[in-house]
Design a protein around this motif. Structure first.
Motif, PDB file in Angstrom:
ATOM      1  N   GLU A   1     -43.333  34.169 -13.833  1.00 12.65           N
ATOM      2  CA  GLU A   1     -43.304  35.199 -14.879  1.00 12.65           C
ATOM      3  C   GLU A   1     -42.812  36.548 -14.360  1.00 12.65           C
ATOM      4  N   HIS A   2     -43.254  36.893 -13.169  1.00 13.97           N
ATOM      5  CA  HIS A   2     -42.940  38.213 -12.613  1.00 13.97           C
ATOM      6  C   HIS A   2     -41.741  38.196 -11.666  1.00 13.97           C
TER       7      HIS A   2
ATOM      8  N   LEU B   1     -47.532  30.253 -12.381  1.00  7.54           N
ATOM      9  CA  LEU B   1     -46.994  30.880 -13.595  1.00  7.54           C
ATOM     10  C   LEU B   1     -46.764  32.374 -13.384  1.00  7.54           C
TER      11      LEU B   1
END
Length: 70
Positions: free
Chosen positions: A24-25, A20
């Motif tokens: 996400e990044h 994740l």
């Protein structure tokens, strides 16, 4: 979180958390030990996986790696 993904015995929750974070990044890849690379790739096919190389699991200490190189 990130360092846990390198452990040979990382929990499923730790791997999911790492995946994740990668998504996400917008990171390019998730780095795991060789024994986890196939598992991560199978369960998260959209995530690029890279593996550290150090016999046998990529978790050797720096001292062990230096000794092996000599």
């Amino acid at each position: 979180m990130a360092s846990q993904s390198l452990w040979a015995r990382a929990s499923v929750a730790a791997l999911k958390s790492a995946v994740l974070a990668v998504q996400e990044h917008g990171l390019r890849a998730l780095c795991v030990t060789p024994v986890l690379a196939g598992t991560v790739k199978k369960n998260f096919p959209t995530v690029r996986v890279v593996a550290v190389l150090s016999y046998p699991l990529g978790c050797d200490s720096l001292a062990a790696k230096i000794f092996a190189a000599q």
